[in-house]
Every structure is written in structure tokens, then in C-alpha cells.
Design a protein around this motif. Structure first.
Motif, short mmCIF file in Angstrom:
data_model
loop_
_atom_site.label_atom_id
_atom_site.label_comp_id
_atom_site.label_asym_id
_atom_site.label_seq_id
_atom_site.Cartn_x
_atom_site.Cartn_y
_atom_site.Cartn_z
N GLY A 190 -1.41 16.13 2.39
CA GLY A 190 -1.59 14.81 1.77
C GLY A 190 -2.66 13.98 2.43
N THR A 191 -2.76 14.05 3.76
CA THR A 191 -3.73 13.23 4.49
C THR A 191 -5.17 13.71 4.26
N GLU A 192 -5.32 14.96 3.78
CA GLU A 192 -6.67 15.49 3.49
C GLU A 192 -7.06 15.22 2.04
N VAL A 193 -6.09 15.33 1.13
CA VAL A 193 -6.38 15.20 -0.30
C VAL A 193 -6.58 13.74 -0.71
N LEU A 194 -5.74 12.84 -0.17
CA LEU A 194 -5.79 11.43 -0.55
C LEU A 194 -6.74 10.66 0.36
N ARG A 195 -7.41 9.67 -0.20
CA ARG A 195 -8.43 8.92 0.54
C ARG A 195 -8.06 7.43 0.60
N ASN A 196 -8.44 6.77 1.68
CA ASN A 196 -8.22 5.33 1.82
C ASN A 196 -8.81 4.57 0.63
N GLY A 197 -8.02 3.64 0.10
CA GLY A 197 -8.49 2.81 -1.00
C GLY A 197 -8.26 3.40 -2.38
N GLN A 198 -7.93 4.71 -2.43
CA GLN A 198 -7.67 5.37 -3.71
C GLN A 198 -6.40 4.80 -4.34
N LYS A 199 -6.43 4.51 -5.63
CA LYS A 199 -5.24 3.99 -6.32
C LYS A 199 -4.48 5.15 -6.93
N VAL A 200 -3.21 5.27 -6.56
CA VAL A 200 -2.41 6.41 -7.00
C VAL A 200 -1.00 5.97 -7.42
N GLN A 241 0.83 -1.20 0.00
CA GLN A 241 0.00 0.00 0.00
C GLN A 241 0.87 1.26 0.00
N ILE A 242 0.24 2.40 -0.28
CA ILE A 242 0.90 3.70 -0.20
C ILE A 242 0.66 4.26 1.19
N LEU A 243 1.72 4.45 1.97
CA LEU A 243 1.60 5.01 3.32
C LEU A 243 1.47 6.52 3.23
N VAL A 244 0.34 7.05 3.69
CA VAL A 244 0.10 8.50 3.71
C VAL A 244 -0.10 8.91 5.17
N THR A 245 0.70 9.86 5.63
CA THR A 245 0.64 10.24 7.04
C THR A 245 1.15 11.67 7.23
N ASP A 246 0.97 12.19 8.43
CA ASP A 246 1.44 13.54 8.73
C ASP A 246 2.97 13.58 8.71
N MET A 247 3.57 12.63 9.45
CA MET A 247 5.02 12.47 9.47
C MET A 247 5.30 11.08 10.03
N THR A 248 6.49 10.58 9.79
CA THR A 248 6.87 9.28 10.37
C THR A 248 7.93 9.51 11.43
N ASP A 249 8.06 8.55 12.33
CA ASP A 249 9.23 8.52 13.21
C ASP A 249 9.71 7.07 13.23
N PRO A 250 10.79 6.76 13.94
CA PRO A 250 11.32 5.39 13.89
C PRO A 250 10.32 4.30 14.26
N ASP A 251 9.27 4.61 15.03
CA ASP A 251 8.27 3.60 15.39
C ASP A 251 7.53 3.06 14.16
N TRP A 252 7.57 3.82 13.06
CA TRP A 252 6.84 3.44 11.85
C TRP A 252 7.65 2.52 10.95
N GLU A 253 8.91 2.29 11.28
CA GLU A 253 9.81 1.52 10.42
C GLU A 253 9.24 0.15 10.02
N PRO A 254 8.56 -0.61 10.91
CA PRO A 254 8.03 -1.93 10.51
C PRO A 254 7.07 -1.88 9.32
N ILE A 255 6.32 -0.75 9.14
CA ILE A 255 5.43 -0.69 7.97
C ILE A 255 6.06 0.07 6.80
N MET A 256 7.01 0.93 7.09
CA MET A 256 7.68 1.67 6.00
C MET A 256 8.37 0.70 5.04
N LYS A 257 8.93 -0.38 5.60
CA LYS A 257 9.70 -1.32 4.77
C LYS A 257 8.81 -2.15 3.84
#
Length: 465
Positions: free
Chosen positions: A448-458, A398-414
Motif C-alpha cells: 500500500g505504501t508503494e502504490v498510493l501516493r501523498n495527496g491522492q484522493k481515494v 486524511q487516509i492513513l497509509v502505513t506499513d503497520m500501526t502500533d499503539p503509538d499511532w492511536e492519536p492520529i488513527m482516531k
């Protein structure tokens, strides 16, 4: 013998001491010992060695318990990872802290006053330094914890306990598994370092090459007001500067690029720890450092890069963190300091004989723009994740869309096909990890979190800069 010490002062250690004091401490010691005479300012302090960490585990008798907890670890199951990480951290924090180790730390902290000349009960940063940190092909960026503005012996000891436990943050466990490190072959050392009061000034990151192209003849600097965590984590869109190295080394003032960031917040200290406050309109509309500061940082970046390259016998671009110490009037010295320097982990490993070009063959409607990290292209289904509590909802590809990431997000970033963030600059965590993982990433989109929607293919394209 150094090997048996619980405490080593920065001026007693160098880059060859990574197995004893970890990457961060070894580099701090190296710069204090070798680059102080060249004008590079580094806050002083001491390292609590990896031997101290091993001693804690041995005296508390908890290593077998840690192995048991991790025996059925599955880092691809976020819930499994979170439960086991928490159990191990609780075990270490609640372990009985050996009195002789505590006495050694207290003595060294008190000697920051008598030996180094800082004020009594001086404020310090307590920072983790793992022995597998800052390797040429794995940054381990932000995998363990740092505790800022710590004052007094009891607070220092408490911060040290948390630092030791942070060797087993969820993100550190996951990162080690991915990089093929055994959890019991990596040890934690701690830096106890004089605090730089950037909460009254500014801080940021400098790379001794261009982060995107790998061009060797520029220094790229980012910065914002307040503590450096916001720049590193990508919580702000920072100011950025380019300095041309060849003419800088000839005594010129070659700032060849400046971009004003929005810098909407800054992190400051309060009586209850740190918090983010809004910046003023005036702060947002001016650069966080002046041209003299930019040129000084670029000069230091060149000195640090040249030193490490000479030591390694090959070109060694560097990833550097800097901070300004207050305004020099009401708080701090007003001077610039280097608080960390580690090897750059992407372009230094690239095969210079291979050039890859990515081309977007078809175009759809433009939905969003930001700063591109790298040159790759990714596509997939959008998944907007607002909090680390929801990362278990993310699926591979999937495309991860978020406000910002920190190291806790690493398991899904990969496992993401691409990453899109509202905030951050090219030296933030999302950018560094995306480059290292080879995943397309667009940062600083603002909404980005406002413009893009869950399930949207981009499609996420970094091929156009």
C-alpha cells in the motif's frame, strides 16, 4: 487485607480484583484459580498491586509535579503530547524507588523458584496491568509497556520502573483523554509471569467470535512464528483458522477454514533484547501450529468464554492471546498456554436490533486489495506515514497509509477517515482499534505504501469483505 499488599500471587486474585491489580492480572488470576482444573494452561506468577504504584508516587512526592506537567496538555497537538508524556515518564523512572517495595518484589521473584518450582533466576515477562484496562467498551489494548525475557532481580526491578512509567505513554494519555478517564483515577499494577518461550515456537490471538460479523458460533485464531508482538502489532500477515463451536463441543474436529499467511519475519531473543529475523521458505509454506493445537486453542476459547459469560450473567465474547512454549525438546515444554484474556469490545456492545449496510454506489479504478476490517466506507486524501516520528504531519480526515500501526499511532488513527496497512491480520492492533473507533480499515495489502501516493484522493471500501 489485600488492599494494603504490594504483592499478590495469581492464585490469590480473581476478576473482582480489577481495582487492586488491573484487568490483565485479575483475568490471569481468575483463569489460574477457576480454569486450571478444566485443562487451561496459564503461566504462573504474581501481581505487583496498584497500591505499590500509589505508594511509589507518594513516597517520591511526585504527584503534584505530574499534575503540573499535564496542566496544559493538548492531546490533539502531537508535539505537546510527546513532550509532556516524556517528562512524566522521566519523572517516574528517576524517582527514588522505596526500599520496602523493592524488597517485596525481590522476595516474590525469588519465591517463583521456592514456591512455584521454576528455575532459580527464572526468565519472566514483566507486563503492565492498568486498573481501567479491558473494560467492555474500551480495550486499552497496548497502551502500556511489556518487557519480555527478563532475568535476575536487578533486571526485574528496572523493568518494573519502566512499567510504572508507561502508565503515561503518549498513547495511554491520549486514549484516557478520549475515553473520559482522569489520569489520577487510573493506576498501574504489574504482572511478573513465567516466560513462555514462543521464540522457539509460535504465538498469536484467538477471538471466541468472528471479528468481522460478530458470528457467535466460531472461534477465529491467528498465529505466526516467534513472539506474539508481531501478530498483535501487525508486523506479519499471520496464518488464520476458523473452528465451528457447536460441533467442537460435541467432540468433533471442525476446522472449517485455514488460510496460510506469509509470515515473513519472526521475533526472537538475543543477548541484547529481541529482534526480528527472516523466516525460512519452509516456515512460510507451512502453518505455524498443527490441527491439534488449533482445536486445543478453540476448546480453551470456549471454556474461557463460557466461564466469563456465566460470571457476567450475559454473553461475554473474549479476546485471547496464546503462546506455545518452545519445541518441548531443546527449549520449553512444547505446551500451549493462554497468556491473556479480555472482553471483546466491539460486537459485545453492538445493538443487535440494528443492522447497518454500506454500499459503494460508484466505482473507480481498483488500486489495491487487502483484508477488510468492518463494513464501512471512507474517502479522503492519502497521507503515507512511514514512522511514528512523522505522525505530526497527519491531518484530520486524511487516509492513513502505513506499513503497520502500533499503539503509538492511536492519536492520529482516531482522526483518520480510513486506514490502510501493508501488514497485519484481523486480530492486529490496527484492526482492533479501527473496529473500536468505527473507522474503515484495509490490512495486509503488502504494498500500500508503494502504490498510493501523498495527496491522492481515494475511497477505502470495506463493504465487500
Amino acid at each position: 487485607m489485600k488492599d494494603n499488599n504490594f504483592i499478590l500471587w495469581f492464585d490469590e486474585i480473581g476478576i473482582e480484583d480489577v481495582p487492586l491489580v488491573g484487568g490483565k492480572n485479575a483475568s490471569l488470576g481468575e483463569m489460574i484459580r477457576e480454569l486450571k482444573d478444566k485443562g487451561v494452561n496459564v503461566p504462573n506468577g504474581f501481581a505487583i498491586t496498584a497500591n505499590a504504584y500509589k505508594y511509589l508516587l507518594k513516597k517520591a512526592g511526585i504527584e503534584d509535579d505530574i499534575r503540573k506537567i499535564l496542566s496544559d496538555l493538548d492531546t490533539h497537538d502531537v508535539t505537546n503530547l510527546r513532550e509532556r508524556g516524556q517528562k512524566v515518564r522521566d519523572l517516574i523512572i528517576n524517582a527514588e524507588f522505596p526500599e520496602d517495595l523493592k524488597d517485596a518484589i525481590v522476595k516474590a521473584y525469588e519465591e517463583m523458584h521456592t514456591k512455584l518450582g521454576y528455575e532459580k533466576d527464572t526468565d519472566v515477562a514483566v507486563r503492565s496491568s492498568a486498573t481501567a484496562e479491558d473494560l467492555p467498551d474500551a480495550s486499552f489494548a497496548g497502551q502500556q509497556e511489556t518487557y519480555l525475557h527478563i532475568r535476575g532481580v536487578d533486571s526485574v526491578i528496572e523493568a518494573c520502573k519502566k512499567c510504572f512509567a508507561s502508565l503515561f505513554t503518549d498513547r495511554a494519555i491520549s486514549y484516557r483523554e478520549d475515553k473520559g478517564f482522569d489520569h489520577f483515577d487510573v493506576y498501574l499494577s504489574i504482572a511478573v509471569q513465567k516466560m513462555v518461550r514462543s521464540d522457539f515456537a509460535s504465538s498469536g490471538v484467538a477471538f471466541s467470535i468472528d471479528t468481522e460479523s460478530g458470528f457467535r458460533d466460531v472461534v477465529f485464531i491467528t498465529g505466526s512464528y516467534g513472539l506474539g508482538e508481531n501478530v498483535v502489532k501487525g508486523a506479519v500477515n499471520p496464518d488464520s483458522f476458523y473452528v465451528f463451536k457447536p460441533t467442537l463441543k460435541k467432540g468433533k474436529k471442525p476446522i472449517i477454514g485455514k488460510k496460510l499467511g506469509t509470515k515473513k519475519i519472526k521475533m526472537v531473543y538475543t543477548d541484547n533484547g529481541v529482534k526480528n529475523i527472516d523466516t525460512t521458505e519452509e516456515e512460510r509454506n507451512r502453518f505455524c501450529i498443527n490441527d491439534d493445537d488449533v482445536l486445543k486453542l478453540a476448546e480453551w476459547a470456549c471454556i474461557i468464554e463460557d466461564h466469563y459469560s456465566k460470571k457476567a450473567g450475559s454473553f461475554k465474547p473474549m479476546d485471547i492471546e496464546w503462546a506455545k512454549d518452545g519445541d518441548g525438546v531443546s527449549v520449553g515444554t512444547g505446551k500451549m498456554f493462554i497468556v491473556q484474556a479480555r472482553p471483546e469490545t466491539v460486537h459485545s456492545q453492538r445493538d443487535v436490533n440494528v443492522m447497518k449496510t454500506y454500499v459503494l454506489k460508484e466505482r473507480g479504478r481498483l488500486l489495491l486489495k487487502g483484508q477488510a476490517v468492518g463494513e464501512m466506507i471512507g474517502q479522503g486524501e492519502v497521507n503515507v506515514i512511514h514512522s511514528a516520528d512523522d505522525i505530526h504531519k497527519f491531518k484530520k480526515g486524511q487516509i492513513l497509509v502505513t506499513d503497520m500501526t502500533d499503539p503509538d499511532w492511536e492519536p492520529i488513527m482516531k482522526i483518520a477517515a480510513a486506514i490502510v496497512t501493508n501488514k497485519g491480520g484481523r486480530t492486529c492492533h490496527a484492526a482492533i482499534v479501527s473496529r473500536e473507533l468505527g473507522i474503515p480499515c484495509i490490512i495486509g495489502t503488502e504494498n500500500g505504501t508503494e502504490v498510493l501516493r501523498n495527496g491522492q484522493k481515494v475511497t477505502v471500501s470495506c463493504s465487500e469483505g
